[in-house]
Scaffold this motif. Structure first.
Motif, PDB file in Angstrom:
ATOM      1  N   PRO A   1      51.540  31.892  41.088  1.00  0.00           N
ATOM      2  CA  PRO A   1      50.536  31.025  40.461  1.00  0.00           C
ATOM      3  C   PRO A   1      49.564  30.451  41.483  1.00  0.00           C
ATOM      4  O   PRO A   1      49.940  30.082  42.596  1.00  0.00           O
ATOM      5  N   VAL A   2      48.295  30.412  41.096  1.00  0.00           N
ATOM      6  CA  VAL A   2      47.234  29.927  41.980  1.00  0.00           C
ATOM      7  C   VAL A   2      46.953  28.463  41.675  1.00  0.00           C
ATOM      8  O   VAL A   2      46.781  28.079  40.516  1.00  0.00           O
ATOM      9  N   LEU A   3      46.908  27.645  42.735  1.00  0.00           N
ATOM     10  CA  LEU A   3      46.671  26.221  42.543  1.00  0.00           C
ATOM     11  C   LEU A   3      45.185  25.915  42.388  1.00  0.00           C
ATOM     12  O   LEU A   3      44.797  25.064  41.600  1.00  0.00           O
ATOM     13  N   ASP A   4      44.362  26.619  43.145  1.00  0.00           N
ATOM     14  CA  ASP A   4      42.924  26.372  43.112  1.00  0.00           C
ATOM     15  C   ASP A   4      42.238  27.592  42.496  1.00  0.00           C
ATOM     16  O   ASP A   4      41.871  28.533  43.197  1.00  0.00           O
ATOM     17  N   GLU A   5      42.089  27.582  41.191  1.00  0.00           N
ATOM     18  CA  GLU A   5      41.553  28.740  40.477  1.00  0.00           C
ATOM     19  C   GLU A   5      40.113  29.031  40.887  1.00  0.00           C
ATOM     20  O   GLU A   5      39.711  30.189  41.002  1.00  0.00           O
ATOM     21  N   TYR A   6      39.324  27.993  41.132  1.00  0.00           N
ATOM     22  CA  TYR A   6      37.916  28.197  41.471  1.00  0.00           C
ATOM     23  C   TYR A   6      37.775  28.967  42.783  1.00  0.00           C
ATOM     24  O   TYR A   6      37.025  29.945  42.873  1.00  0.00           O
ATOM     25  N   ASN A   7      38.486  28.524  43.822  1.00  0.00           N
ATOM     26  CA  ASN A   7      38.400  29.207  45.113  1.00  0.00           C
ATOM     27  C   ASN A   7      38.979  30.615  45.041  1.00  0.00           C
ATOM     28  O   ASN A   7      38.526  31.522  45.743  1.00  0.00           O
ATOM     29  N   TYR A   8      39.988  30.800  44.198  1.00  0.00           N
ATOM     30  CA  TYR A   8      40.568  32.131  44.015  1.00  0.00           C
ATOM     31  C   TYR A   8      39.530  33.078  43.425  1.00  0.00           C
ATOM     32  O   TYR A   8      39.354  34.211  43.888  1.00  0.00           O
TER      33      TYR A   8
ATOM     34  N   ALA B   1      36.859  33.829  46.036  1.00  0.00           N
ATOM     35  CA  ALA B   1      37.351  34.754  47.060  1.00  0.00           C
ATOM     36  C   ALA B   1      37.364  36.183  46.538  1.00  0.00           C
ATOM     37  O   ALA B   1      37.019  37.127  47.262  1.00  0.00           O
ATOM     38  N   ARG B   2      37.748  36.354  45.290  1.00  0.00           N
ATOM     39  CA  ARG B   2      37.771  37.691  44.697  1.00  0.00           C
ATOM     40  C   ARG B   2      36.373  38.290  44.629  1.00  0.00           C
ATOM     41  O   ARG B   2      36.160  39.459  44.957  1.00  0.00           O
ATOM     42  N   LEU B   3      35.421  37.494  44.189  1.00  0.00           N
ATOM     43  CA  LEU B   3      34.044  37.979  44.102  1.00  0.00           C
ATOM     44  C   LEU B   3      33.518  38.363  45.482  1.00  0.00           C
ATOM     45  O   LEU B   3      32.899  39.421  45.655  1.00  0.00           O
ATOM     46  N   GLU B   4      33.763  37.512  46.457  1.00  0.00           N
ATOM     47  CA  GLU B   4      33.288  37.789  47.818  1.00  0.00           C
ATOM     48  C   GLU B   4      33.915  39.067  48.366  1.00  0.00           C
ATOM     49  O   GLU B   4      33.228  39.898  48.979  1.00  0.00           O
ATOM     50  N   ASN B   5      35.210  39.230  48.165  1.00  0.00           N
ATOM     51  CA  ASN B   5      35.888  40.413  48.687  1.00  0.00           C
ATOM     52  C   ASN B   5      35.435  41.690  47.988  1.00  0.00           C
ATOM     53  O   ASN B   5      35.319  42.746  48.620  1.00  0.00           O
TER      54      ASN B   5
END
Length: 354
Positions: free
Chosen positions: A312-319, A322-326
């Motif tokens: 589970p991801v705690l910070d959904e926004y940063n996740y 990060a996905r978009l950037e990668n």
């Protein structure tokens, strides 16, 4: 116009195939819920990728493709995981070897390449989970293999969409295997040169994926496997094919991310995630023939939710960011590699004009 596009999509979609793949993955997640075992997310991933690797022409080819993928992805994924435990350099070398080998299978046709590139995808995802000693560190590989084999059994024995007619072969399977191997060797000899297009594409794919792997690790970018996956799935033999593919992936990722965020806000428990994954994977498989952008739009939330199930991801926004950037990073590396490393043009353009 919209109606014609919708009709075109409906004609190409295979909803039953999507439901079968979704069932295989969702059942694995439900088993994980019952056993309180988050690692069953790997079984769901294995079941889904096995469904993608399926050849659809004959029972023999379907079984061969699914079992080949299960064995190859588990073995190669385990080796890259083990190599990564010795450091980034060893992990990069393992990725280079695995992905280059997968790229070279393109010389044997689309079916072989599909199995190999999905196995390479397993490698670039698993390499971010390096083994740190002990049998428990590799236990997820057994769970992953179980998911692959479950999807195979579901496809071959339990849920046959088009029941296989009795196939009459003039040769035994041993003879067919020998003939296939003989033809494969002949094809290999024809491309056994560093100057061949097959070798150029394989090296380009391997180098680009390795560059993506090193970049995300040296910059300490989280969820770096999205960049390496983007390279694998975007890079084509020519820039003319890679550029539109990268645009489709970028747009599909944006749409898919919005879907993932919306569903993640509602699906907070492992059981809710397992239920939400079913329609998403079903649509991913069913709409795959429609277009790559549509496929990515549903693949993205499917993979995100399965990953959330395992961790589970705690910070959904940063996740999400990060996905978009990668994804953008991987797509950019794929385009650059196509333009810089042995750029291909059509053979007709290479021939002198008389």
């Amino acid at each position: 116009m919209f109606k014609s596009l919708l009709a075109h999509a409906t004609d190409k979609a295979n909803l039953l195939e999507g439901m079968r793949a979704a069932s295989a993955s969702a059942i694995m997640l439900l088993v994980g819920c019952a056993l309180h075992a988050p690692d069953f997310a790997w079984a769901a991933i294995g079941a889904f990728w096995s469904s993608l690797a399926t050849a659809s022409d004959t029972a023999r080819n379907r079984l061969a493709s699914m079992l080949s993928f299960a064995a190859l992805s588990t073995l190669a994924g385990g080796l890259t995981t083990y190599a990564a435990s010795f450091g980034i350099a060893c992990g990069a070398l393992a990725i280079l070897v695995a992905v280059t080998a997968a790229g070279f299978t393109r010389i044997w046709g689309a079916k072989a390449y599909q199995v190999a590139i999905l196995a390479a995808t397993a490698c670039v995802v698993m390499v971010d989970r390096p083994w740190h000693g002990g049998a428990g560190g590799m236990a997820y590989l057994g769970v992953y293999l179980f998911g692959c084999l479950f999807a195979t059994a579901l496809s071959m024995l339990i849920w046959q969409l088009r029941p296989f007619e009795r196939e009459y072969h003039s040769t035994t399977w041993q003879q067919a295997l020998a003939r296939t191997l003989r033809d494969a060797v002949l094809t290999l000899r024809a491309h056994a040169s560093l100057s061949s297009d097959g070798a150029h594409f394989a090296l380009r794919l391997g180098i680009a994926t390795t560059v993506a792997y090193l970049t995300v690790h040296l910059l300490h970018l989280p969820y770096g496997y999205w960049a390496t996956m983007a390279v694998l799935l975007v890079l084509q033999p020519s820039a003319a094919g890679t550029w539109p593919r990268s645009v489709e992936r970028a747009l599909g990722t944006v749409v898919g991310t919005v879907i993932a965020v919306a569903i993640s806000g509602l699906a907070q428990s492992p059981l809710a995630i397992a239920v939400a994954v079913f329609p998403l994977i079903g649509l991913t498989m069913a709409l795959r023939p429609v277009g790559y952008g549509v496929f990515v739009a549903f693949l993205t939330p499917s993979f995100v939710l399965v990953a959330d199930y395992a961790m589970p991801v705690l910070d959904e926004y940063n996740y999400v960011l990060a996905r978009l950037e990668n994804n953008l990073l991987g797509s950019a590396i794929a385009v650059a590699a196509t333009l810089i490393l042995w750029p291909l043009t059509e053979r007709l353009r290479r021939k002198p004009i008389n």
